[in-house]
Write an enzyme that holds these catalytic residues in place. Structure first.
Site, short mmCIF file in Angstrom:
data_model
loop_
_atom_site.label_atom_id
_atom_site.label_comp_id
_atom_site.label_asym_id
_atom_site.label_seq_id
_atom_site.Cartn_x
_atom_site.Cartn_y
_atom_site.Cartn_z
N ASP A 74 0.83 -1.21 0.00
CA ASP A 74 0.00 0.00 0.00
C ASP A 74 0.86 1.26 0.00
OD1 ASP A 74 -2.37 1.38 -0.06
OD2 ASP A 74 -2.73 1.27 2.09
N HIS A 133 -5.48 6.58 7.34
CA HIS A 133 -4.54 7.46 6.65
C HIS A 133 -4.48 8.77 7.43
CE1 HIS A 133 -4.06 5.43 2.53
NE2 HIS A 133 -4.61 4.55 3.35
N CYS A 187 -3.48 6.45 -2.14
CA CYS A 187 -4.32 5.62 -3.02
C CYS A 187 -4.35 6.26 -4.39
CB CYS A 187 -5.73 5.51 -2.46
SG CYS A 187 -6.85 4.60 -3.56
#
Length: 303
Positions: free
Chosen positions: A12, A205, A236
């Site tokens: 990620d 986040h 993202c």
């Protein structure tokens, strides 16, 4: 009390970096994370390389992972083809993913939520038949970059579907970093009515600086598993303006200071953070990492 930290930086984190790292650099980073005591590491993603070119070497990375019985490595898989690639690499765990908002799901995987469920069910069924464990991600639980507010009922529906597929743990994600502690309390208090706290994890986040505050709110609701990214890497690709995940260094520092046990060596963890920061050639968001590096610079050299 024990808290599990799931390191998602190699997947990620790196998927949103402009800099393409070599396979050997990624493997070394994962080795350092394991050496620091992290027992759960998401190593890569078997999503089509055209979507995420930063992780095009997922197969090479996963085949070369340091084999340690104490560490569970996993990878994100979008379909049966991705699952097969993960199995060939010797992984024992995979993760499936979808959004709690219709528009983000369409932007992210080019399918509606209704179209996504059968695919995930097929992947989960096959993975379980192969003796693999399946983790689930639910994105945009606390807000969507396209739709704004996301009703908690959306997340309840997705969570219940994933549980019915045999997913052992579901990571509840604040993909664009809009959540506040009050919202975290409300969402988890609702979800735990359907799913036990042992099957839920928090994925925050820090876009608006509330990441660690949201962790403490989730802790109050009984959540004991949290995703984080070394150095605060990440974001993202389909969530414009989203900054990195909460930093693993910052999370571990806070948890230790609150009296929780993680089995992670913070000094070795910051060494891993310093390593990836040097490779990327930019200052990473982790406050604990920057404080550690500054402290080392200030120390007088021994003569």
């Amino acid at each position: 009390m024990q808290i599990q930290v799931v390191e998602v930086g190699p997947r990620d984190g790196l998927q949103n970096e402009k800099e393409l790292l070599s396979t050997s650099d990624k493997i070394r980073l994962i080795e350092m994370l394991a050496e620091a005591g992290l027992q759960r590491v998401e190593a890569s993603s078997f999503v089509n390389p055209r979507w995420i070119p930063q992780l095009a070497d997922a197969g090479e990375v996963c085949k070369s992972l340091p084999r340690d019985s104490r560490v569970t490595y996993s990878a994100l898989v979008p379909n049966l083809k991705g699952l097969e690639r993960a199995r060939e690499c010797g992984l024992t765990e995979v993760a499936v993913f979808m959004s709690a908002s219709e528009t983000h799901n369409l932007k992210n995987i080019n399918k509606s939520m209704a179209e996504t469920f059968p695919i995930l069910r097929e992947v989960a069924r096959e993975a379980l038949a192969l003796g693999m464990r399946v983790r689930g991600y639910v994105s945009t639980v606390f807000g969507c970059p396209y739709e704004g507010h996301v009703p908690v009922e959306n997340s309840r529906r997705v969570t219940e579907e994933l549980v019915s597929m045999g997913v052992y743990e579901i990571s509840i994600g604040d993909t664009i970093g809009v959540a506040t502690p009050l919202q975290v309390h409300e969402v988890f208090a609702t979800l735990v009515k359907d799913v036990t706290t042992e099957r839920l994890a928090g994925h925050f986040h820090d876009t608006r600086g509330t990441g660690l505050a949201n962790v403490t709110a989730a802790l109050d609701e009984g959540i004991r598993v949290f995703d984080s990214s070394i150095g605060g890497l990440g974001g993202c690709p389909y969530a414009p303006g989203a900054s990195g995940n909460i930093s693993t260094e910052d999370l571990v520092y806070m948890l230790h200071g609150m009296g929780y046990e993680t089995r992670i060596d913070l000094e070795k963890l910051t060494e891993a953070g310093a390593y990836i920061q040097k490779l990327l050639g930019r200052v990473l968001p982790s406050k604990v990492l920057q404080a550690s590096l500054a402290q080392k610079q200030e120390q007088p050299k021994q003569t």
